[in-house]
Design a protein around this motif. Structure first.
Motif, PDB file in Angstrom:
ATOM      1  N   ASP A   1       0.819  -1.218  -0.049  1.00 55.39           N
ATOM      2  CA  ASP A   1       0.046  -0.058   0.201  1.00 55.39           C
ATOM      3  C   ASP A   1       1.077   1.332  -0.070  1.00 55.39           C
ATOM      4  O   ASP A   1       1.111   1.997   1.121  1.00 55.39           O
ATOM      5  N   LEU A   2       1.248   1.616  -1.150  1.00 55.81           N
ATOM      6  CA  LEU A   2       2.513   2.603  -1.392  1.00 55.81           C
ATOM      7  C   LEU A   2       1.886   4.027  -1.802  1.00 55.81           C
ATOM      8  O   LEU A   2       2.491   4.680  -1.852  1.00 55.81           O
ATOM      9  N   GLY A   3       0.634   4.007  -1.628  1.00 61.33           N
ATOM     10  CA  GLY A   3       0.045   5.109  -2.205  1.00 61.33           C
ATOM     11  C   GLY A   3       0.323   5.867  -3.694  1.00 61.33           C
ATOM     12  O   GLY A   3       0.321   6.993  -3.771  1.00 61.33           O
ATOM     13  N   LEU A   4       0.366   4.913  -4.405  1.00 64.26           N
ATOM     14  CA  LEU A   4       0.583   5.013  -5.751  1.00 64.26           C
ATOM     15  C   LEU A   4      -0.565   4.686  -6.883  1.00 64.26           C
ATOM     16  O   LEU A   4      -1.361   4.011  -6.576  1.00 64.26           O
TER      17      LEU A   4
ATOM     18  N   SER B   1       2.063  -3.300  -6.086  1.00 64.51           N
ATOM     19  CA  SER B   1       0.673  -2.783  -5.607  1.00 64.51           C
ATOM     20  C   SER B   1      -0.187  -3.924  -5.233  1.00 64.51           C
ATOM     21  O   SER B   1      -0.127  -4.973  -5.892  1.00 64.51           O
TER      22      SER B   1
ATOM     23  N   SER C   1       9.807   8.909  -3.562  1.00 61.74           N
ATOM     24  CA  SER C   1       9.408   9.706  -4.488  1.00 61.74           C
ATOM     25  C   SER C   1      10.387   9.605  -5.745  1.00 61.74           C
ATOM     26  O   SER C   1      11.356   9.445  -5.705  1.00 61.74           O
TER      27      SER C   1
ATOM     28  N   SER D   1       4.749  10.532  -6.371  1.00 59.78           N
ATOM     29  CA  SER D   1       5.084  10.564  -4.977  1.00 59.78           C
ATOM     30  C   SER D   1       4.408   9.222  -4.253  1.00 59.78           C
ATOM     31  O   SER D   1       3.157   9.187  -4.595  1.00 59.78           O
ATOM     32  N   GLY D   2       4.893   8.607  -3.319  1.00 54.66           N
ATOM     33  CA  GLY D   2       4.082   7.657  -2.622  1.00 54.66           C
ATOM     34  C   GLY D   2       4.548   7.641  -1.050  1.00 54.66           C
ATOM     35  O   GLY D   2       5.241   8.648  -0.779  1.00 54.66           O
ATOM     36  N   LYS D   3       4.151   6.694  -0.243  1.00 57.89           N
ATOM     37  CA  LYS D   3       4.508   6.525   1.110  1.00 57.89           C
ATOM     38  C   LYS D   3       5.717   6.688   1.479  1.00 57.89           C
ATOM     39  O   LYS D   3       6.503   6.881   2.465  1.00 57.89           O
TER      40      LYS D   3
END
Length: 369
Positions: free
Chosen positions: A69-72, A92, A344, A339-341
């Motif tokens: 869960d990398l926020g991508l 992901s 970048s 950008s992710g958790k």
């Protein structure tokens, strides 16, 4: 066979994502005692590292579950498909893999999902890839002088290998709580970056209390309580798998492609020669967990003005996604930001890709310098 003496084995034993693979830095080893259930004899971080270095592994099989869960946006999977590597989609979502290890020249990985299965097998010099959805397979014969290292990447171990290479003052290494992973007792090593500019808060590696092999790896982003990335065995067996597990028998009707030396398999049966993907001009800025990688890949890194072929829908989709990334600019120039958790990536309009486990501001500094 020593796990630490053979780095290939360690890499194959630890599931890891592409973003975490650039982990740098080092460690000042702490000596905190392990606690919590299960009750295990106290071990210091230095003792656990020595256990890992001196452990021996002859074989292994098991089931691995990876959650990311990398926020991508779905750019990672698109990039992988455009490059001919569906396994890149592992960065992901949640994925289940079956793994077998029978020595330096015998490995197998099976990625199973609702739409089919993808396998990679190595048996001696023979390497096979198979896609059940397309019913296609590729066979490659490794050179006789190929290094004795694992060809199939996948389980809780490449990240651990890189983390263990990072023994210097940029990281504090302590012992966390004991745990039960895949029904086995485990100690936990905790790596904490000292540099607050890193987006990584902690890396936690659960080591089997008896076999001293990584069973689980978790990466926590700064300010987050739940892992942004986790890969762990849900079932593991340390017996050496039968030889039949590493033999590939093409299913009926499968289309088999023979890859010549210097080629790698591509999407939909296409092939790419290494000369078509020359290594870009790469340098690094900084040290430790805040290392930034700068690669010069040519003009229009952001995809603006790119002209993928009409027969490359995945490349067109990737270009579209790149074009949808936020535009950024400053005294360093202009480009787009992913950008992710945990990391970048800056794609500049002058053809550079700048990436790291750092905030965008650190990337802008590298772009300016």
């Amino acid at each position: 066979m020593s796990v630490m003496k053979n780095r290939a084995v360690l890499r194959w034993l630890v599931p890891v994502t592409a973003g975490v693979a650039v982990i740098g830095g080092g460690a000042a080893v702490g000596t905190f005692a392990a606690g919590a259930d299960p009750a295990l004899p106290p071990r210091s971080a230095a003792q656990l590292l020595e256990d890992l270095r001196t452990s021996r592994l002859d074989g292994l099989s098991g089931t691995v579950v990876q959650r990311a869960d990398l926020g991508l946006p779905p750019i990672a999977a698109l990039a992988g498909r455009a490059a001919g590597n569906d396994l890149a989609g592992l960065v992901s979502g949640t994925h289940t893999l079956r793994v077998w290890y029978g020595g330096e020249d015998r490995q197998r990985l099976a990625l199973v999902d609702t739409l089919g299965e993808q396998d990679i097998l190595r048996n001696g010099r023979d390497v096979w890839t198979w896609n059940s959805r397309e019913n296609t397979a590729t066979h490659r014969l490794l050179p006789a002088d190929a290094p004795d290292r694992a060809t199939v990447p996948a389980t809780p171990a490449d990240a651990a290998d890189r983390a263990l290479e990072a023994i210097d003052p940029t990281t504090a290494v302590t012992v966390g709580r004991t745990a039960t992973v895949a029904g086995r007792d485990a100690y936990e090593l905790v790596l904490t970056p000292r540099d607050k500019a890193s987006l990584v808060h902690q890396v936690r590696i659960a080591l089997d209390a008896k076999e001293h092999v990584p069973l689980r790896l978790q990466v926590l982003a700064d300010g987050q309580d739940e892992p942004a990335f986790q890969v762990a065995f849900t079932q593991v067996d340390f017996r050496t798998p039968e030889a039949d597990q590493f033999r590939f028998n093409p299913p009926p009707g499968v289309k088999v492609t023979e890859a010549t030396e210097g080629e790698r398999p591509g999407p939909a049966g296409k092939r790419f020669d290494r000369k078509d993907a020359e290594k870009p001009d790469v340098r690094t800025v900084g040290t430790g967990w805040t290392t930034v990688v700068v690669a010069k890949i040519g003009d229009a890194a952001t995809g603006d003005g790119a002209k993928p072929g009409a027969d490359a829908p995945d490349a067109q989709m990737l270009t579209q996604v790149l074009g949808d990334l936020p535009k950024v600019s400053g005294d360093w120039g202009s480009g787009r930001l992913l950008s992710g958790k945990l990391f970048s990536v800056l794609l500049t309009d002058d053809g550079r890709v700048i990436a790291g486990l750092v905030t965008p501001e650190r990337l802008y500094q590298a772009a300016k310098g």
